[in-house]
Motif scaffolding. Sequence first.
Motif, mmCIF file in Angstrom:
data_model
loop_
_atom_site.group_PDB
_atom_site.id
_atom_site.type_symbol
_atom_site.label_atom_id
_atom_site.label_comp_id
_atom_site.label_asym_id
_atom_site.label_seq_id
_atom_site.Cartn_x
_atom_site.Cartn_y
_atom_site.Cartn_z
ATOM 1 N N UNK A 118 -12.559 -11.305 64.748
ATOM 2 C CA UNK A 118 -12.186 -10.832 63.707
ATOM 3 C C UNK A 118 -12.301 -9.208 64.116
ATOM 4 N N UNK A 119 -13.393 -8.773 64.853
ATOM 5 C CA UNK A 119 -13.511 -7.274 65.374
ATOM 6 C C UNK A 119 -12.177 -6.912 66.060
ATOM 7 N N UNK A 120 -11.960 -7.878 66.992
ATOM 8 C CA UNK A 120 -10.980 -7.494 67.955
ATOM 9 C C UNK A 120 -9.466 -7.355 67.147
ATOM 10 N N UNK A 121 -9.378 -8.196 66.291
ATOM 11 C CA UNK A 121 -8.031 -8.161 65.519
ATOM 12 C C UNK A 121 -8.031 -7.069 64.780
ATOM 13 N N UNK A 122 -9.019 -6.572 64.071
ATOM 14 C CA UNK A 122 -9.079 -5.462 63.420
ATOM 15 C C UNK A 122 -8.481 -4.145 64.193
ATOM 16 N N UNK A 123 -9.206 -4.076 65.486
ATOM 17 C CA UNK A 123 -8.833 -3.095 66.186
ATOM 18 C C UNK A 123 -7.628 -3.056 66.736
ATOM 19 N N UNK A 124 -7.165 -4.382 67.225
ATOM 20 C CA UNK A 124 -5.644 -4.494 67.712
ATOM 21 C C UNK A 124 -4.708 -3.927 66.766
ATOM 22 N N UNK A 125 -4.964 -4.431 65.451
ATOM 23 C CA UNK A 125 -4.084 -4.230 64.003
ATOM 24 C C UNK A 125 -4.134 -2.542 64.132
ATOM 25 N N UNK A 126 -5.063 -2.103 64.011
ATOM 26 C CA UNK A 126 -5.063 -0.602 63.824
ATOM 27 C C UNK A 126 -4.107 0.125 65.069
ATOM 28 N N UNK A 127 -4.428 -0.284 66.371
ATOM 29 C CA UNK A 127 -3.589 0.083 67.239
ATOM 30 C C UNK A 127 -1.876 -0.084 67.171
ATOM 31 N N UNK A 128 -1.775 -1.146 66.517
ATOM 32 C CA UNK A 128 -0.175 -1.554 66.358
ATOM 33 C C UNK A 128 0.298 -0.962 65.024
ATOM 34 N N UNK A 129 -0.657 -0.104 64.187
ATOM 35 C CA UNK A 129 -0.111 0.400 63.031
ATOM 36 C C UNK A 129 -0.181 -0.396 61.834
ATOM 37 N N UNK A 130 -0.857 -1.275 61.526
ATOM 38 C CA UNK A 130 -1.060 -2.064 60.589
ATOM 39 C C UNK A 130 -1.771 -1.105 59.375
ATOM 40 N N UNK A 131 -1.419 -1.125 58.091
ATOM 41 C CA UNK A 131 -2.088 -0.532 57.279
ATOM 42 C C UNK A 131 -3.395 -1.216 56.836
ATOM 43 N N UNK A 132 -4.148 -0.347 56.277
ATOM 44 C CA UNK A 132 -5.421 -1.027 56.095
ATOM 45 C C UNK A 132 -5.612 -2.250 55.350
ATOM 46 N N UNK A 133 -4.819 -2.425 54.262
ATOM 47 C CA UNK A 133 -4.858 -3.693 53.552
ATOM 48 C C UNK A 133 -4.673 -4.833 54.536
ATOM 49 N N UNK A 134 -3.644 -4.711 55.531
ATOM 50 C CA UNK A 134 -3.215 -5.661 56.569
ATOM 51 C C UNK A 134 -4.336 -5.969 57.432
ATOM 52 N N UNK A 135 -5.003 -4.746 57.866
ATOM 53 C CA UNK A 135 -6.197 -4.925 58.818
ATOM 54 C C UNK A 135 -7.280 -5.929 58.276
ATOM 55 N N UNK A 136 -7.628 -5.572 56.875
ATOM 56 C CA UNK A 136 -8.529 -6.501 56.070
ATOM 57 C C UNK A 136 -7.947 -8.176 56.169
ATOM 58 N N UNK A 137 -6.675 -8.184 56.087
ATOM 59 C CA UNK A 137 -6.110 -9.612 55.896
ATOM 60 C C UNK A 137 -6.270 -10.238 57.246
ATOM 61 N N UNK A 138 -5.753 -9.421 58.419
ATOM 62 C CA UNK A 138 -5.865 -10.267 59.815
ATOM 63 C C UNK A 138 -7.508 -10.344 60.129
ATOM 64 N N UNK A 139 -8.175 -9.303 59.813
ATOM 65 C CA UNK A 139 -9.619 -9.389 60.051
ATOM 66 C C UNK A 139 -10.403 -10.591 59.283
ATOM 67 N N UNK A 140 -10.066 -10.898 58.027
ATOM 68 C CA UNK A 140 -10.535 -12.084 57.392
ATOM 69 C C UNK A 140 -10.127 -13.525 58.067
ATOM 70 N N UNK A 141 -8.785 -13.121 58.560
ATOM 71 C CA UNK A 141 -7.905 -14.703 59.059
ATOM 72 C C UNK A 141 -8.753 -14.898 60.327
#
Length: 346
Positions: A118-141
């Motif tokens: 989850x932590x890694x996914x949030x970090x990568x999503x941030x790098x890929x330019x995901x908006x915060x709400x999408x970072x929450x989604x992928x983190x929870x996934x």
Amino acid sequence: MVQFRAIENKPQALKGTSAGKKNTLSFAKISGDLPNNNKIGAPEMPDESRKLLYKEASAYIDDVLNALRGRKGFSLEKGFEIIRKIVARTYPQDPVLILALHQDDWRQYVTQHPVNVAVFAIKMADHLGFEKSKQVEIGMAGLLHDVGMAAVPDNILYKQGRLDEAEKKIFRQRPNFSSKILRALGTEYAYLAECAVQVYERIDGSGYPRGLKADEMHEYAQIIGLLDMYESLIHSRPQRGKRTPFAAVKEIINTSKKHFQKHYLKALLSVFTAFPIHSYVRLNSDAIGKVIETYADQPMRPKIQILYDSQKRKVLTEKIIALPEDPLLHIVDSITENEIRKLAGP
């Protein structure tokens, strides 16, 4: 709070083990409405407080798995609350990320693995330019992608020898178990179930359980699948020790080019680098140091604090080298924590 009913199509019981007694699991069924869980409202937190988020996330997953095993309810909102706090502030030396990279205890891998992913996914999503709400989604996934572990007996999860074919069959059903649990959360959270069942799929169709290809897979599942592999390689398991991050990245690049999107492999190297923060390395000068800062545009050339000189003598004064500024020096290898302990002596 979620409620449960029994999982259908349970796997064949293992003969001569306790698996046949404990390989059924109940799964979640939402009762009542859940709030919008991807809104970011958490304030910034001190470093020490952020360290506690890792413990909170591990405790949450432990509670979820125990609830599923006991056919009791668990709070989805509690998980979102933790993920929102992690998303609210991410930076290269985030204590949550450092713990996810280096916390290692194979006896706790069932709970630590999803937290790390989850932590890694949030970090990568941030790098890929995901908006915060999408970072929450992928983190929870990422956090819930392997809740099907609750359906696997402990004698399989923690077996220190090789799994036999019957045990492997049960273990590989985790994506189906996870999906059945998460599908009951309702259509609002359909992405959680979809990602969970697709984490072990590969874009060339070589994955399982359905052999899906890239255009059939959820974007989150493709990212989480890569990070699930990376996390597994750099942490210990009951059957094996961990690899260094350098060895893990090299193995993924060498063996899985066809399994993952090229831009996700590139992001893995950029975000975590072959030599992530707080890892140990040997330079071409034979000095040994600790990575204290990484650069996404130069993943092979981090900033290093020298710990031992070329004669393996402990460096007593602070010596920092930023490799991008020193063209004569470069990293030649990763150093394990065991090697560092041997250098430190008794």
